[in-house]
Design an enzyme around this catalytic site. Structure first.
Site, PDB file in Angstrom:
ATOM      1  N   GLY A  92      37.139  39.148  35.877  1.00  7.45           N
ATOM      2  CA  GLY A  92      37.371  38.737  34.309  1.00  7.45           C
ATOM      3  C   GLY A  92      38.681  38.160  34.056  1.00  7.45           C
ATOM      4  N   LEU A 106      41.227  33.865  36.706  1.00  7.36           N
ATOM      5  CA  LEU A 106      40.227  34.761  36.770  1.00  7.36           C
ATOM      6  C   LEU A 106      40.652  35.933  37.693  1.00  7.36           C
ATOM      7  CD1 LEU A 106      37.295  35.920  36.891  1.00  7.36           C
ATOM      8  CD2 LEU A 106      36.806  34.454  39.029  1.00  7.36           C
ATOM      9  N   HIS A 107      40.867  37.354  37.325  1.00  7.83           N
ATOM     10  CA  HIS A 107      41.181  38.275  37.926  1.00  7.83           C
ATOM     11  C   HIS A 107      39.980  38.740  38.951  1.00  7.83           C
ATOM     12  CE1 HIS A 107      45.109  39.323  36.411  1.00  7.83           C
ATOM     13  NE2 HIS A 107      44.636  38.978  35.272  1.00  7.83           N
ATOM     14  N   CYS A 108      40.010  38.869  40.109  1.00  2.00           N
ATOM     15  CA  CYS A 108      38.956  39.347  40.991  1.00  2.00           C
ATOM     16  C   CYS A 108      39.419  40.490  42.029  1.00  2.00           C
ATOM     17  CB  CYS A 108      38.787  38.125  42.315  1.00  2.00           C
ATOM     18  SG  CYS A 108      38.631  36.454  41.446  1.00  2.00           S
TER      19      CYS A 108
END
Length: 147
Positions: A92, A106-108
């Site tokens: 997100g 985007l944070h993964c």
């Protein structure tokens, strides 16, 4: 869209390989690297090479939808490779004013959060912004069919 690159943006410098940051993935549209201050077992960032400030700069058009979809696919592939046995993968974006760097990222996550209290940084605050799951963002920017 915004300017192609910003000389003052740390993520633009990373995208141009102008820093010592180790890239986990690089192609003609995005790069990926480890978050400098990880909040989970694995915490990667996927950024577009083009300087796009925030999710608010994305529109309901095929180019933006394709970019975010590609960012998500890259993140999923990296976590599948590096943390296939994690309890959960999560993807997100922070929304203004809660984003720390004005360059779309985007944070993964391969969970769990470490320490667990860091999960609070990645909660949706509904109409006030906060964090938006990648799937929700894709729904928001999906181009309207012309049928």
């Amino acid at each position: 869209m915004a300017a192609a690159l910003s000389s003052s943006c740390i993520f633009c410098r990373i995208a141009r390989s102008s820093t010592s940051t180790t890239l986990l993935h690089q192609d003609d549209r995005v790069v990926a690297f480890q978050d400098i201050n990880p909040s989970a077992f694995r915490h990667y960032l996927v950024i577009p090479i083009e300087h796009i400030p925030t999710v608010k700069d994305l529109q309901r058009r095929s180019e933006d939808f394709a970019l975010v979809s590609h960012m998500l696919n890259v993140g999923q592939s990296l976590l599948q490779r590096d943390a296939p046995n994690a309890e959960h993968h999560r993807f997100g974006f922070h929304q203004p004013p809660f984003n720390s760097v004005n360059h779309l990222h985007l944070h993964c996550f391969a969970l769990p959060f470490t320490p667990r209290w860091k999960a609070i940084k990645y909660l949706s605050l509904g109409p006030f912004g906060g964090y938006i799951e990648a799937g929700k963002l894709l729904e928001r920017i999906k181009p309207v069919s012309s049928f």
